[in-house]
Design a protein around this motif. Structure first.
Motif, mmCIF file in Angstrom:
data_model
loop_
_atom_site.group_PDB
_atom_site.id
_atom_site.type_symbol
_atom_site.label_atom_id
_atom_site.label_comp_id
_atom_site.label_asym_id
_atom_site.label_seq_id
_atom_site.Cartn_x
_atom_site.Cartn_y
_atom_site.Cartn_z
ATOM 1 N N SER A 81 0.827 -1.211 0.000
ATOM 2 C CA SER A 81 0.000 0.000 0.000
ATOM 3 C C SER A 81 0.858 1.256 0.000
ATOM 4 C CB SER A 81 -0.929 -0.010 1.217
ATOM 5 O OG SER A 81 -1.754 -1.151 1.225
ATOM 6 N N SER A 99 1.612 5.138 -11.851
ATOM 7 C CA SER A 99 1.120 3.956 -11.133
ATOM 8 C C SER A 99 2.130 2.823 -11.238
ATOM 9 C CB SER A 99 -0.225 3.495 -11.715
ATOM 10 O OG SER A 99 -1.232 4.459 -11.488
ATOM 11 N N VAL A 158 -9.930 -9.448 -18.343
ATOM 12 C CA VAL A 158 -9.081 -9.235 -17.173
ATOM 13 C C VAL A 158 -7.911 -8.344 -17.572
ATOM 14 C CG1 VAL A 158 -7.584 -10.362 -15.473
ATOM 15 C CG2 VAL A 158 -9.708 -11.465 -16.215
ATOM 16 N N ARG A 194 0.548 -6.259 -5.290
ATOM 17 C CA ARG A 194 0.520 -4.853 -5.694
ATOM 18 C C ARG A 194 -0.153 -4.676 -7.054
ATOM 19 N NH1 ARG A 194 6.085 -2.477 -6.383
ATOM 20 N NH2 ARG A 194 5.769 -2.988 -8.571
ATOM 21 N N PHE A 216 -2.553 -6.436 -8.377
ATOM 22 C CA PHE A 216 -4.004 -6.528 -8.210
ATOM 23 C C PHE A 216 -4.558 -5.289 -7.507
ATOM 24 C CE2 PHE A 216 -3.342 -11.154 -8.863
ATOM 25 C CZ PHE A 216 -4.285 -11.339 -9.851
ATOM 26 N N LEU A 217 -3.852 -4.767 -6.515
ATOM 27 C CA LEU A 217 -4.324 -3.578 -5.817
ATOM 28 C C LEU A 217 -4.296 -2.349 -6.730
ATOM 29 C CD1 LEU A 217 -2.824 -3.918 -2.218
ATOM 30 C CD2 LEU A 217 -5.196 -4.200 -2.944
ATOM 31 N N LEU A 233 -4.639 -2.387 -10.015
ATOM 32 C CA LEU A 233 -5.744 -2.532 -10.952
ATOM 33 C C LEU A 233 -7.083 -2.196 -10.287
ATOM 34 C CD1 LEU A 233 -4.705 -5.849 -12.746
ATOM 35 C CD2 LEU A 233 -4.451 -3.521 -13.586
ATOM 36 N N ALA A 234 -7.201 -2.489 -8.981
ATOM 37 C CA ALA A 234 -8.459 -2.234 -8.279
ATOM 38 C C ALA A 234 -8.620 -0.768 -7.893
ATOM 39 C CB ALA A 234 -8.540 -3.118 -7.028
ATOM 40 N N THR A 235 -7.515 -0.106 -7.531
ATOM 41 C CA THR A 235 -7.606 1.265 -7.011
ATOM 42 C C THR A 235 -7.218 2.322 -8.034
ATOM 43 O OG1 THR A 235 -5.329 1.178 -6.157
ATOM 44 C CG2 THR A 235 -7.093 0.436 -4.688
#
Length: 351
Positions: A97, A126, A210, A332, A334-335, A337-339
């Motif tokens: 994070s 990012s 995806v 990281r 996956f996070l 891509l989500a945020t």
């Protein structure tokens, strides 16, 4: 750069790119740099791309390279990764994070300094996979040219610095495999099964839309089958050499003259932002060594803001803790891509 151009003969370009790639990869291999087979083609392709070549790698080759990298990650992803995550999931999540927050902070600074618009700065800074970030940036209204420039520039800088750091910690690398080892035929059935995992995983993930599915699909499918002991993943050196070259050429040829000239004035600030992001992530690595008591090289690679694919190539060729590094990098990705969409909107609105 205006006086430098290449003749418009695609076959000559491909032949020249292949020759320069082999020379650079050989020199880097001789210098014992990790990921030499990725760095050599990448640096050669950058020179050709900026020089004005019109050649491009076909889309299927990049997809195939990502699928094989996904299988490579699956081969290294063992049940010990779950043990690693379970033992320090809270600190691992905190460090991941922190890395994402560092990327958002760099994007906010670039926006406040009026180097780039907010959405473009957010996606460009990012710390996820370059191809996934460029694809998402196109969907959310960012300037894809500048996002690609920032991402690929950071990939080059991160791969070079991570390779140099790995070389520093590892010292003398093991000798490269002989020609007989490189071209040896792999076991037939496991090799066919590996190719099937790469193809089926990529096709299913891409049809499900995806992000970075060409790599994520084979990685998830291969990890499940390999960790369960159902399939032996076999990746001969010659096949991975082709995958590394395809990935390096795709990234390097993304640097064309138009993008370069468009972003030329921002290059010093973008480089400064890249090194700032690397420094912030290195601070996270230092925190990881203090709390989890792991070696500095593994901590550095686990927090390095490069793409999962390029870091996976480096960690496999080093003495780092592969389960820890791949677990952190995968989490990281996956996070991010989500945020990512929410962070991009937040930076664009408030910076």
């Amino acid at each position: 750069m205006s006086g430098f151009s290449l003749p418009s003969r695609p076959r000559l370009h491909w032949a020249g790119l292949l020759m320069v790639s082999l020379v650079l990869a050989g020199l880097l291999e001789w210098a014992a740099f990790p990921a030499a087979l990725l760095l050599g083609p990448m640096l050669a392709a950058i020179a050709f791309g900026v020089g004005g070549t019109s050649i491009r790698t076909p889309r299927w080759s990049f997809t195939a390279a990502q699928a094989l990298i996904g299988c490579l990650i699956a081969h290294s992803f063992t049940p010990s990764i779950l043990v690693t995550v379970a033992a320090g999931w809270d600190m691992l999540l905190l460090v991941v994070s922190t890395t994402i927050a560092a990327g958002a902070a760099v994007g906010w600074v670039l926006t406040r300094a009026k180097v780039l618009p907010g959405t473009t700065a957010a996606w460009g800074s990012s710390p996820g996979g370059a191809s996934a970030m460029v694809a998402l940036a196109a969907e959310f209204g960012a300037d894809v040219r500048l996002v690609a420039f920032m991402q690929y520039l950071r990939v080059v800088v991160v791969v070079l610095t991570a390779s140099a750091v790995t070389r520093l910690f590892v010292g003398s690398a093991p000798p490269p495999p002989s020609a007989a080892d490189i071209w040896v035929l792999p076991p037939f059935l496991p090799f066919i099964a590996t190719l099937a995992i790469a193809a089926i995983g990529a096709v299913l993930a891409l049809r499900m839309r995806v992000p970075a599915g060409a790599m994520i699909g084979p990685m998830v499918l291969g990890t499940a089958l390999h960790a369960a002991g159902l399939v032996e993943i076999v990746l001969p050196p010659w096949l991975m050499g082709l995958a590394y070259a395809g990935l390096g050429w795709t990234v390097g040829l993304g640097f064309n003259r138009a993008i370069f000239l468009y972003a030329l004035r921002a290059v010093p600030k973008l480089l400064l932002a890249t090194f700032l992001l690397i420094a912030l992530c290195a601070a996270s690595a230092w925190l990881l060594t203090l709390v989890l008591h792991i070696d500095p090289l593994s901590a550095y690679l686990a927090t390095s803001p490069g793409g999962l694919d390029s870091i996976a190539i480096i960690v496999v060729g080093s003495h780092a803790d592969a389960p820890l590094v791949l677990a952190a990098q995968t989490l990281r990705l996956f996070l991010v891509l989500a945020t990512g969409p929410a962070l991009a909107r937040l930076i664009a609105r408030h910076a």
